[in-house]
Design a protein around this motif. Structure first.
Motif, mmCIF file in Angstrom:
data_model
loop_
_atom_site.group_PDB
_atom_site.id
_atom_site.type_symbol
_atom_site.label_atom_id
_atom_site.label_comp_id
_atom_site.label_asym_id
_atom_site.label_seq_id
_atom_site.Cartn_x
_atom_site.Cartn_y
_atom_site.Cartn_z
ATOM 1 N N VAL A 177 0.863 -1.180 0.000
ATOM 2 C CA VAL A 177 0.000 0.000 0.000
ATOM 3 C C VAL A 177 0.898 1.226 0.000
ATOM 4 C CG1 VAL A 177 -1.746 1.299 1.278
ATOM 5 C CG2 VAL A 177 -1.839 -1.206 1.225
ATOM 6 N N SER A 178 0.753 2.058 -1.046
ATOM 7 C CA SER A 178 1.592 3.250 -1.169
ATOM 8 C C SER A 178 1.001 4.460 -0.459
ATOM 9 C CB SER A 178 1.811 3.590 -2.648
ATOM 10 O OG SER A 178 2.370 2.496 -3.348
ATOM 11 N N ALA A 179 -0.318 4.560 -0.440
ATOM 12 C CA ALA A 179 -1.000 5.688 0.205
ATOM 13 C C ALA A 179 -2.465 5.344 0.349
ATOM 14 C CB ALA A 179 -0.825 6.973 -0.600
ATOM 15 N N LYS A 180 -3.150 6.083 1.202
ATOM 16 C CA LYS A 180 -4.587 5.905 1.395
ATOM 17 C C LYS A 180 -5.294 7.237 1.233
ATOM 18 C CE LYS A 180 -6.022 3.506 4.865
ATOM 19 N NZ LYS A 180 -6.232 3.072 6.259
ATOM 20 N N GLY A 181 -6.586 7.152 0.911
ATOM 21 C CA GLY A 181 -7.388 8.364 0.823
ATOM 22 C C GLY A 181 -7.039 9.263 -0.338
ATOM 23 N N ARG A 182 -6.577 8.675 -1.445
ATOM 24 C CA ARG A 182 -6.223 9.481 -2.611
ATOM 25 C C ARG A 182 -7.491 9.976 -3.329
ATOM 26 N NH1 ARG A 182 -1.270 11.090 -1.742
ATOM 27 N NH2 ARG A 182 0.416 9.705 -2.425
ATOM 28 N N SER A 183 -7.506 11.262 -3.681
ATOM 29 C CA SER A 183 -8.560 11.810 -4.531
ATOM 30 C C SER A 183 -8.021 11.922 -5.938
ATOM 31 C CB SER A 183 -8.999 13.189 -4.027
ATOM 32 O OG SER A 183 -9.644 13.089 -2.782
ATOM 33 N N LEU A 184 -8.790 11.463 -6.911
ATOM 34 C CA LEU A 184 -8.380 11.526 -8.311
ATOM 35 C C LEU A 184 -9.245 12.529 -9.047
ATOM 36 C CD1 LEU A 184 -7.852 7.731 -9.108
ATOM 37 C CD2 LEU A 184 -6.193 9.395 -8.269
ATOM 38 N N PRO A 185 -8.700 13.157 -10.100
ATOM 39 C CA PRO A 185 -9.491 14.140 -10.853
ATOM 40 C C PRO A 185 -10.791 13.561 -11.399
ATOM 41 C CG PRO A 185 -7.185 14.249 -11.485
ATOM 42 C CD PRO A 185 -7.324 13.041 -10.599
ATOM 43 N N SER A 186 -10.779 12.263 -11.727
ATOM 44 C CA SER A 186 -11.969 11.653 -12.303
ATOM 45 C C SER A 186 -13.073 11.445 -11.278
ATOM 46 C CB SER A 186 -11.611 10.305 -12.942
ATOM 47 O OG SER A 186 -11.029 9.447 -11.975
ATOM 48 N N GLU A 187 -12.732 11.340 -9.997
ATOM 49 C CA GLU A 187 -13.745 11.093 -8.972
ATOM 50 C C GLU A 187 -13.178 11.433 -7.597
ATOM 51 O OE1 GLU A 187 -16.569 11.099 -7.083
ATOM 52 O OE2 GLU A 187 -17.142 10.337 -9.030
ATOM 53 N N ASN A 188 -13.654 12.544 -7.018
ATOM 54 C CA ASN A 188 -13.113 12.950 -5.720
ATOM 55 C C ASN A 188 -13.991 12.526 -4.559
ATOM 56 O OD1 ASN A 188 -15.251 14.693 -6.019
ATOM 57 N ND2 ASN A 188 -14.040 16.568 -5.968
ATOM 58 N N TYR A 189 -15.045 11.720 -4.821
ATOM 59 C CA TYR A 189 -15.871 11.213 -3.729
ATOM 60 C C TYR A 189 -15.391 9.839 -3.254
ATOM 61 C CZ TYR A 189 -19.352 14.914 -3.689
ATOM 62 O OH TYR A 189 -19.983 16.119 -3.525
ATOM 63 N N ILE A 190 -14.344 9.286 -3.885
ATOM 64 C CA ILE A 190 -13.832 7.978 -3.511
ATOM 65 C C ILE A 190 -12.432 8.134 -2.915
ATOM 66 C CG2 ILE A 190 -13.279 5.649 -4.311
ATOM 67 C CD1 ILE A 190 -16.217 6.386 -4.567
ATOM 68 N N PRO A 191 -12.200 7.662 -1.683
ATOM 69 C CA PRO A 191 -10.861 7.737 -1.081
ATOM 70 C C PRO A 191 -10.006 6.546 -1.535
ATOM 71 C CG PRO A 191 -12.412 6.874 0.522
ATOM 72 C CD PRO A 191 -13.210 7.147 -0.732
ATOM 73 N N PHE A 192 -9.426 6.621 -2.720
ATOM 74 C CA PHE A 192 -8.741 5.491 -3.331
ATOM 75 C C PHE A 192 -7.550 5.008 -2.503
ATOM 76 C CE2 PHE A 192 -10.922 7.179 -7.055
ATOM 77 C CZ PHE A 192 -11.319 6.024 -7.703
ATOM 78 N N ILE A 193 -7.320 3.690 -2.587
ATOM 79 C CA ILE A 193 -6.104 3.070 -2.048
ATOM 80 C C ILE A 193 -5.068 3.051 -3.172
ATOM 81 C CG2 ILE A 193 -5.094 0.992 -1.029
ATOM 82 C CD1 ILE A 193 -8.010 0.187 -0.273
ATOM 83 N N GLN A 194 -3.917 3.665 -2.945
ATOM 84 C CA GLN A 194 -2.842 3.641 -3.949
ATOM 85 C C GLN A 194 -1.863 2.518 -3.591
ATOM 86 O OE1 GLN A 194 -0.631 7.311 -4.501
ATOM 87 N NE2 GLN A 194 1.153 6.156 -5.197
ATOM 88 N N THR A 195 -1.505 1.699 -4.578
ATOM 89 C CA THR A 195 -0.556 0.608 -4.369
ATOM 90 C C THR A 195 0.477 0.610 -5.492
ATOM 91 O OG1 THR A 195 -1.597 -1.144 -5.696
ATOM 92 C CG2 THR A 195 -2.510 -0.759 -3.502
#
Length: 474
Positions: free
Chosen positions: A191-209
């Protein structure tokens, strides 16, 4: 060369083994063999059949300029030929998209990405033991990119669902899927980071790996070392179309909330506050009297929104949402999104250097939350001390710019602090130094009162959005 006694090697090995047993054990890599064997049968391959595209539809598609070594070169050569020639109507077969998914219940509910099955006339689910099922689409949610399918079966191997919130950065994770059509492929990373917001969708706290994810992995599961699904692999960041070390998964707790709503209501509702926000930069933090940047700066309040009813103002900095600190603006939308519609929550905002507590009733996120804004000769004034030519706004301009009241129009920008801050001709200045700008006289009075050398916040409307800029008065 003088020989070294062999007993010295043995002694060194014994000393190292005695002093560092924990270090050696701590650096051992995890063994994924049992995890893959146990969970592999729950992961499925998904293909779809779609109506063939006409030659006219294909002509509307432009082939991108890809690097010669891009893995997508073969794809475009296959469908468009070496020179990008287009087929005649009826010559191209039904297209088939390929993705991954996983079984979440023994009676045949399957999860995948919404983009994997978008526009499908038929969805085929293939299990690891080579069985094939024609799936029924229960529902999709484009915002989270989740689709729920149903296949006819009993006693199917289902995954275990784990708690995504317990994931830690640096923790090992495993993905199983069908990259480029190669079924049951396992890749691992951390897991590289948590709670990532992406330009395509900022309502999802993505898990970055950094798990290797490629086309075909979409919709597949992300496992923790306990064999529990903690995410659904959804997106990659890539300049070539292939894996470059940045993969993003939808947290499974978000996914299961979507699944529950699709099963019970047939659609997905999300919380809505009704503000347009931006990050607090170091320069803006200085203008608001903050010791360090934090929070979500409110640039605009949408009409009829819950924020408007709760008396949230432009220039407020939301620093806490229902007791949870807001460090960056990207942290706020996921918190609001998962809040049940109708629930009352507490906001803490920084307003005029003081903390203010507000209560807001969360509304339902509309399909399009953006405001509709559409871009006699005013009196010109000389450039002011920050390099701006500003003027009053005529009634005709107010209608064109959707500015109901107040503000001044930027007619020109000369080299100086305002240009360095990013202001351009056509901007409408609505606030200066945290004070509303009713007209040109008020703007000049506020600007004249600002001490030299101080940074101030300027709220600007540009097109259909509003944003704060920091200008240092020379």
């Amino acid at each position: 060369m003088r020989p070294i006694p062999t007993f010295s090697f043995a002694l060194a090995a014994l000393v190292c083994g005695a002093l560092m047993p924990g270090l050696a054990a701590g650096r051992m890599l995890p063994d994924f063999v049992d995890l893959v064997a146990e969970n592999g049968p729950s992961v499925v391959n998904i293909s779809t059949k779609q109506a063939p595209a006409t030659a006219e539809q294909l002509r509307e598609f432009s082939v991108p300029d890809l690097p010669e070594d891009s893995p997508l070169q073969d794809f475009f050569r296959h469908f468009f030929g070496e020179e990008g020639e287009l087929p005649e109507d009826g010559d191209n077969p039904q297209s088939r998209s390929l993705g991954s998914g996983f079984i979440v219940s023994t009676d045949g509910f399957v999860l995948t990405n919404a983009h994997v099955v978008e526009g499908a006339e038929e969805i085929i689910v293939r299990t690891s033991d080579r069985r094939e099922f024609v799936a029924t689409l229960v529902g999709t949610d484009k915002r989270s990119d989740i689709a729920l399918l149903k296949i006819d079966g009993e006693g199917l191997p289902a995954v275990k669902i784990g708690p995504a919130q317990d994931l830690k950065v640096g923790e090992w994770v495993l993905a199983i899927g069908s990259p480029f059509g190669f079924e049951s492929s396992a890749t691992a990373g951390i897991v590289s980071a948590k709670g990532r917001s992406l330009p395509s969708e900022n309502y999802i706290p993505f898990i970055q790996t950094d798990v290797a994810i490629n086309p075909g992995n979409s919709g597949g599961p992300l496992f923790n070392l306990d064999g529990e699904v903690v995410g659904v692999n959804s997106q990659i960041y890539s300049r070539t179309g292939g894996f470059m070390g940045l993969s993003f998964a939808i947290p499974i707790d978000v996914v299961m909330d979507v699944v529950d709503q699709l099963q019970t209501k047939g659609k997905v509702s999300r919380g809505w506050l009704g503000v347009l926000i931006q990050d607090v930069t170091r320069e803006l933090a200085e203008t608001f009297g903050m010791k360090q940047p934090r929070g979500a700066l409110v640039a605009q309040i949408l009409p009829g929104s819950p924020a408007e009813a709760a008396k949230v103002r432009p220039g407020d900095i939301i620093v806490s949402y229902n007791g949870r600190d807001i460090l960056t603006s990207g942290a706020l939308p996921p918190m609001v999104g998962i809040t049940p519609v109708g629930e009352r929550v507490k906001l803490q905002v920084l307003r005029g250097g003081e903390l203010v507590d507000l209560e807001v009733e969360i509304g339902e996120l509309p399909e399009d939350e953006q405001l509709a804004a559409r871009p006699s000769e005013p009196e010109k004034v000389p450039a002011n001390r920050v390099g701006l030519f500003v003027s009053e706004i005529t009634p005709e301009q107010r209608e064109q710019l959707s500015v109901a009241a107040g503000g001044v129009l930027v007619e020109g920008v000369e080299p100086g602090p305002a240009e360095q801050a990013g202001l351009i001709s056509g901007d409408v200045i609505l606030m200066l130094d945290n004070q509303p700008v009713q007209d040109l006289a008020v703007f000049n009075r506020i600007l004249d009162a600002i001490p030299s050398g101080r940074s101030v916040a300027v709220l600007v409307q540009r097109g259909d959005g509003r944003m704060f800029h920091a200008i240092r008065v020379p």
